[in-house]
Design an enzyme around this catalytic site. Sequence first.
Site, PDB file in Angstrom:
ATOM      1  N   SER A  25       0.867  -1.170   0.000  1.00  0.00           N
ATOM      2  CA  SER A  25       0.000   0.000   0.000  1.00  0.00           C
ATOM      3  C   SER A  25       0.902   1.217   0.000  1.00  0.00           C
ATOM      4  O   SER A  25       2.059   1.146   0.444  1.00  0.00           O
ATOM      5  CB  SER A  25      -0.886   0.017   1.256  1.00  0.00           C
ATOM      6  N   TYR A  30      -1.464  -0.370  10.493  1.00  0.00           N
ATOM      7  CA  TYR A  30      -1.620  -0.707   9.079  1.00  0.00           C
ATOM      8  C   TYR A  30      -0.364  -0.367   8.294  1.00  0.00           C
ATOM      9  O   TYR A  30       0.154  -1.198   7.529  1.00  0.00           O
ATOM     10  CB  TYR A  30      -2.831   0.028   8.503  1.00  0.00           C
TER      11      TYR A  30
END
Length: 269
Positions: free
Chosen positions: A156, A169
Amino acid sequence: MTTVKLSESWSQVLRDKVVFITGGGGGIGSAIAHTCTLHGAQVVVSDINKAAADRVVADIVGSQNEGSDRIISLELDTVDEQAIEQAVKKVVDKWGTIHVLVNAAADFTLGLIENVSADAWSHIFNVNVRGYALMIKHIVSLLKEQRSGSIIQFGSISGLIAQAGFVPYNTTKAAVIQMTRNLALDLGSYNIRCNSISPGCIETPPIIQLAASRNLTMKQFVQNRADTQCIKRIGTPQEIANMVVFLASDLCPFITGANLTVDGGYTTI
């Protein structure tokens, strides 16, 4: 979902390839399953939510007039190593091997460091990092034996930049990107390619939830985001699926160890 139309020259770039997708019931995972099937692959849609995986398969069979012999759904919790072993065995028993692994399962735990519990840290690492490693552990012998294969992992842009309140995350996604580089080094001599894809802001349920958590409508959220990017919109799951097909195919035999950002230029500015 909008049906992708392909020219004849592109329609079978994944023909005879077995593609195993984790997180296949999600927004991006389902787009990957649709698109890989359309390009000729035999596709495994695995997800911890079996009903979601089943819906994806039913949608593909219905929308593409595709026989169910080329696509299957599996319930799979990638935290459970025994379940991974059993899932891989089912696929090998059906189709003989696996050519492409797409590690797309994800936990989206966010938060400030003082607010994230030990259990939450354990779970996000188990899903986003350990689960990816275990999937590869139980598939890599097949790839080594055939001396070819493509491993595609989901990083990501959160693994590349700092974002306020995203500590768990971002940490796991950075780990995925580094894991991929090491895998490329270890597996390159077997002609196994390992790459990661780092999406930016893609219109998926987690993004909708993020907008809601900030008391923004999606229109407001998209406008705020667009102002910080080169391309003035957010992305679609289809755009990520197209990148997966490219990396899964034989069109890029010299690409490995790469982290490909698909973010509308967000990390450029």
